[in-house]
Design an enzyme around this catalytic site. Structure first.
Site, PDB file in Angstrom:
ATOM      1  N   GLU A  15      29.677  48.485  48.394  1.00 53.97           N
ATOM      2  CA  GLU A  15      30.374  48.115  49.625  1.00 53.97           C
ATOM      3  C   GLU A  15      29.806  46.823  50.213  1.00 53.97           C
ATOM      4  O   GLU A  15      30.547  46.009  50.754  1.00 53.97           O
ATOM      5  CB  GLU A  15      30.302  49.248  50.663  1.00 53.97           C
ATOM      6  N   TYR A  68      32.141  49.676  59.286  1.00 51.50           N
ATOM      7  CA  TYR A  68      32.928  49.843  58.058  1.00 51.50           C
ATOM      8  C   TYR A  68      32.072  50.482  56.948  1.00 51.50           C
ATOM      9  O   TYR A  68      32.461  51.463  56.317  1.00 51.50           O
ATOM     10  CB  TYR A  68      33.493  48.488  57.580  1.00 51.50           C
ATOM     11  N   ASP A  80      38.396  47.953  57.727  1.00 49.69           N
ATOM     12  CA  ASP A  80      38.180  46.517  57.536  1.00 49.69           C
ATOM     13  C   ASP A  80      39.530  45.817  57.669  1.00 49.69           C
ATOM     14  O   ASP A  80      40.528  46.439  58.033  1.00 49.69           O
ATOM     15  CB  ASP A  80      37.502  46.242  56.183  1.00 49.69           C
TER      16      ASP A  80
END
Ligand code: SF4
Length: 372
Positions: free
Chosen positions: A52, A135, A153
């Site tokens: 991520e 996020y 996001d």
């Protein structure tokens, strides 16, 4: 906000929304169609976290080889926590936005020390780790731990603004909150991982920014923008202010025995701790910056150099500024007092230092244009 400009509460957007039908269509599509990506092989929270962070501001295709080599070099929390910082930066070299990896390593060190090497599983604890925003918190919690936490996001805001016809400006920080509140209501409590990943995947391969493939879309019948024909008008996003142009003179300087002068950037700020060739921002109105570069190199590093011809010019854009770089070849005349931050290195040695993308490119151009 409605198209007419009326501000709505988050729950008003989902008044007539078929939440269960949407969850089923989204999740079953994700189960069938998801791309085969290396970080989807298991739900190891550390690997989810690394992927991520890499995926922020970087395309999936670019991330794949970096991810594979990163988790091979640093397969566990412990291995990254105790790794040499130079090695970690080197493994990130070329991905850009280097503060991401520096924050990742400090956060991993905290997990190693304070949480016994286990990534915490509450939003409160994860979101306190360095570089972990809302996020990433949502992504780790939902994907690795199955916690129904929103992961919002730009992609997700685009998709949902179309599906629910939300006309709020997604460039404004407070709009994210509206989307988070909505997702808390509509997220699948039984499979939050596939729900969040499904939204992300939909944004990546179907509901794309400029030409959404509505006819192939698995949630078309839930999509208000498709019904209204407004998909190309959404999301609403105000433009950022224009980026600043900065002229930079760079010197690739070598000694008579073919060693090159490199310098380590400051520990904080843009591209912190990466290595680079000496360079200076050119004063306004200066047409021939070689004298300024020469003086800068002497004042900054106490190195006498003569600056020669232009090797290349190169532009490198960051989100908020652009470097317009003019690269000069030069020769070092006197001695160089090496320090922790100033080195003379051979071509082979140079390969083991982590440079920002812009300096990797100009080094490549130098190598093709100069006989060494
Ligand atoms: Fe996006 Fe079109 Fe699907 Fe709506 S129908 S979610 S606009 S791809």
């Amino acid at each position: 906000m409605h198209r007419e400009g009326k501000q709505l509460k988050s729950y008003e957007y989902i008044n007539d929304f078929n939440i269960e039908g949407f969850q089923t269509d989204l999740i079953s599509w994700f189960e069938r169609e998801q791309r085969d990506l290396p970080w989807r092989k298991d739900q190891d929270p550390y690997k989810v976290w690394v992927s991520e962070i890499m995926l922020q501001q970087t395309r999936v295709d670019t991330v794949i080889p970096y991810f594979l080599s990163f988790v091979e070099q640093f397969p566990t929390i412990e291995s990254l926590a105790i790794a040499d910082e130079e090695k970690v930066l080197k493994a990130w070299e070329g991905l850009g936005y280097y503060s991401r990896v520096r924050n990742l390593q400090s956060a991993v060190q905290e997990v190693h020390e304070a949480y016994d090497g286990i990534v915490p599983n509450t939003a409160d604890e994860i979101s306190k780790l360095k570089g972990v925003g809302p996020y990433t918190t949502g992504a780790i919690l939902s994907i690795a731990y199955g916690v129904p936490e929103p992961a919002v996001d730009g992609n997700v805001m685009r998709v949902l603004s179309r599906i629910l016809s939300i006309w709020e400006d997604i460039a404004k920080p407070k709009t994210r909150k509206t989307f988070e509140d909505i997702i808390r209501e509509i997220i699948s409590k039984t499979n939050p991982s596939f729900f969040n990943q499904g939204l992300m995947e939909l944004g990546a391969i179907v509901c794309t920014p400029t030409s959404p493939s509505c006819l192939l879309c698995p949630v078309r019948e839930h999509c208000q923008a498709f019904l209204d024909g407004t998909q190309s008008e959404l999301p609403v996003k105000t433009k950022k202010t224009s980026v600043k142009d900065i002229p930079i003179a760079v010197g690739i300087l070598k000694t008579k025995d073919d060693k090159f002068l490199i310098h380590k950037r400051a520990d904080t700020g843009l591209l912190a701790k990466l290595w680079e060739f000496p360079n200076v921002e050119v004063l306004k109105g200066l047409t021939l910056p070689t004298n300024q570069l020469q003086e800068f190199i002497f004042n900054e590093f106490q190195v006498e150099a003569s600056i020669g011809a232009i090797v290349s010019t190169l532009q490198h854009a960051f989100s908020h500024l652009t470097w317009n770089m003019t690269v000069y070849a030069g020769v070092i005349e006197g001695d160089v007092k090496e320090t922790e931050r100033l080195k003379l290195v051979t071509i082979d040695e140079l390969e083991s230092y982590a440079f920002p993308v812009s300096h990797q490119k100009l080094w490549k151009e130098y190598r093709t244009s100069q006989p060494i």
